[in-house]
Write a protein that holds these residues in place. Structure first.
Motif, mmCIF file in Angstrom:
data_model
loop_
_atom_site.group_PDB
_atom_site.id
_atom_site.type_symbol
_atom_site.label_atom_id
_atom_site.label_comp_id
_atom_site.label_asym_id
_atom_site.label_seq_id
_atom_site.Cartn_x
_atom_site.Cartn_y
_atom_site.Cartn_z
ATOM 1 N N GLY A 5 15.757 -5.398 16.606
ATOM 2 C CA GLY A 5 15.764 -6.847 16.718
ATOM 3 C C GLY A 5 15.047 -7.405 17.934
ATOM 4 O O GLY A 5 15.124 -8.595 18.207
ATOM 5 N N HIS A 6 14.367 -6.547 18.688
ATOM 6 C CA HIS A 6 13.578 -7.050 19.815
ATOM 7 C C HIS A 6 12.109 -6.651 19.619
ATOM 8 O O HIS A 6 11.786 -5.890 18.719
ATOM 9 C CB HIS A 6 14.126 -6.566 21.164
ATOM 10 C CG HIS A 6 14.201 -5.081 21.307
ATOM 11 N ND1 HIS A 6 15.384 -4.413 21.478
ATOM 12 C CD2 HIS A 6 13.245 -4.126 21.295
ATOM 13 C CE1 HIS A 6 15.155 -3.111 21.576
ATOM 14 N NE2 HIS A 6 13.865 -2.912 21.466
ATOM 15 N N ILE A 7 11.250 -7.184 20.488
ATOM 16 C CA ILE A 7 9.818 -6.924 20.354
ATOM 17 C C ILE A 7 9.558 -5.421 20.522
ATOM 18 O O ILE A 7 10.022 -4.798 21.480
ATOM 19 C CB ILE A 7 9.009 -7.735 21.389
ATOM 20 C CG1 ILE A 7 9.267 -9.238 21.218
ATOM 21 C CG2 ILE A 7 7.518 -7.416 21.308
ATOM 22 C CD1 ILE A 7 8.875 -9.813 19.882
ATOM 23 N N ASN A 8 8.824 -4.855 19.602
ATOM 24 C CA ASN A 8 8.493 -3.432 19.620
ATOM 25 C C ASN A 8 7.543 -3.117 20.771
ATOM 26 O O ASN A 8 6.663 -3.918 21.097
ATOM 27 C CB ASN A 8 7.852 -3.057 18.279
ATOM 28 C CG ASN A 8 7.593 -1.577 18.175
ATOM 29 O OD1 ASN A 8 6.599 -1.090 18.694
ATOM 30 N ND2 ASN A 8 8.485 -0.868 17.513
ATOM 31 N N ASN A 9 7.687 -1.948 21.369
ATOM 32 C CA ASN A 9 6.853 -1.571 22.515
ATOM 33 C C ASN A 9 5.366 -1.581 22.177
ATOM 34 O O ASN A 9 4.538 -1.944 23.009
ATOM 35 C CB ASN A 9 7.290 -0.239 23.133
ATOM 36 C CG ASN A 9 7.273 0.901 22.139
ATOM 37 O OD1 ASN A 9 6.950 0.736 20.969
ATOM 38 N ND2 ASN A 9 7.627 2.072 22.610
ATOM 39 N N ALA A 10 4.992 -1.203 20.970
ATOM 40 C CA ALA A 10 3.577 -1.216 20.592
ATOM 41 C C ALA A 10 3.028 -2.642 20.574
ATOM 42 O O ALA A 10 1.854 -2.865 20.889
ATOM 43 C CB ALA A 10 3.387 -0.554 19.234
ATOM 44 N N SER A 11 3.868 -3.609 20.238
ATOM 45 C CA SER A 11 3.426 -5.010 20.247
ATOM 46 C C SER A 11 3.090 -5.461 21.662
ATOM 47 O O SER A 11 2.128 -6.211 21.861
ATOM 48 C CB SER A 11 4.504 -5.914 19.643
ATOM 49 O OG SER A 11 4.674 -5.636 18.274
ATOM 50 N N TYR A 12 3.872 -5.018 22.645
ATOM 51 C CA TYR A 12 3.572 -5.391 24.032
ATOM 52 C C TYR A 12 2.177 -4.918 24.432
ATOM 53 O O TYR A 12 1.428 -5.647 25.086
ATOM 54 C CB TYR A 12 4.602 -4.806 25.007
ATOM 55 C CG TYR A 12 5.899 -5.561 25.028
ATOM 56 C CD1 TYR A 12 6.001 -6.794 25.669
ATOM 57 C CD2 TYR A 12 7.037 -5.043 24.420
ATOM 58 C CE1 TYR A 12 7.210 -7.485 25.700
ATOM 59 C CE2 TYR A 12 8.235 -5.730 24.449
ATOM 60 C CZ TYR A 12 8.315 -6.945 25.084
ATOM 61 O OH TYR A 12 9.501 -7.624 25.118
ATOM 62 N N ASP A 40 6.585 -8.706 14.929
ATOM 63 C CA ASP A 40 6.577 -8.038 16.234
ATOM 64 C C ASP A 40 7.917 -7.393 16.564
ATOM 65 O O ASP A 40 7.992 -6.521 17.418
ATOM 66 C CB ASP A 40 6.210 -9.038 17.347
ATOM 67 C CG ASP A 40 4.813 -9.598 17.188
ATOM 68 O OD1 ASP A 40 3.911 -8.855 16.751
ATOM 69 O OD2 ASP A 40 4.624 -10.784 17.510
ATOM 70 N N ASN A 41 8.991 -7.828 15.898
ATOM 71 C CA ASN A 41 10.319 -7.251 16.124
ATOM 72 C C ASN A 41 10.412 -5.864 15.503
ATOM 73 O O ASN A 41 9.744 -5.565 14.517
ATOM 74 C CB ASN A 41 11.400 -8.134 15.505
ATOM 75 C CG ASN A 41 11.696 -9.364 16.321
ATOM 76 O OD1 ASN A 41 11.263 -9.510 17.443
ATOM 77 N ND2 ASN A 41 12.460 -10.264 15.731
#
Length: 157
Positions: A29-36, A24-25
Motif C-alpha cells: 500500500g505504499h510507493i514501490n521502491n522501483a517507482s522512487y 506506483d503503490n
C-alpha cells in the motif's frame, strides 16, 4: 548504528513536482521502491533538458548511470504529490553525482533520498570530459556541504 537524518527542502537547488499514480503503490500500500528510482531519474533528466543539455539523438550528450542508491525514511502513498529536490554533491572530470530528496506534499523533511552517479561517455562508452556548458549547469546545483546528510556508495509531470 546512527542514521543520518533526512535533508530539508532548503538543502536543494532545483525542484520538480510529480503526482503519484495508483500503479506506483505496491502490495503493502505504499510507493514501490522501483517507482522512487523512476521518479528520481525523471527529475534529473528533466532538469538536464531544462538546463539546455541536448541528451538525445546522435549529437547529444550521453550520460550513463554508474551507481545509484536510495534511503527510505517514511512511506509515501497514492495520491501524494512528490516534490523532488535536485542537487549535485560532486563533479569529477567525466562524472557527476546527483542527489535527490523526495518530499511528500508539504513536508519539509525528505521521505526518501536517492543518488545517481552519471558518467559522460562517447558512442563507444568511453568516459569523456564533461563539456564546459554542462559543467557550469552542474555547478549551479553544487551543494556547499558536499552532500552531507545524503546517502553515499517545476511543474507536475
Amino acid at each position: 548504528m546512527s542514521r543520518t537524518p533526512p535533508s530539508r527542502r532548503a538543502d536543494f537547488a532545483a525542484f520538480r513536482s510529480l503526482t503519484t499514480r495508483w500503479k506506483d503503490n505496491d502490495a503493502y500500500g505504499h510507493i514501490n521502491n522501483a517507482s522512487y528510482y523512476s521518479f528520481i531519474d525523471t527529475a534529473i533528466t528533466l532538469w538536464q533538458i531544462e538546463s539546455g543539455m541536448d541528451i538525445s539523438g546522435p549529437g547529444g550528450l550521453r550520460f550513463v548511470a554508474a551507481a545509484s542508491g536510495c534511503t527510505y525514511f517514511e512511506e509515501a502513498r497514492f495520491p501524494d504529490v512528490l516534490h523532488l529536490g535536485v542537487r549535485v554533491s560532486r563533479i569529477g572530470s567525466s562524472s557527476v553525482r546527483y542527489e535527490v530528496g523526495v518530499f511528500r506534499n508539504d513536508d519539509d523533511r525528505a521521505c526518501t533520498e536517492g543518488f545517481f552517479v552519471h558518467v559522460c561517455v562517447d558512442e563507444a562508452m568511453r568516459p569523456l570530459p564533461i563539456p564546459d556548458p554542462a559543467r557550469a549547469a552542474f555547478e549551479s546545483l553544487l551543494h556547499p556541504s558536499g552532500g552531507a546528510g545524503s546517502p553515499d556508495p517545476a511543474g507536475p509531470v
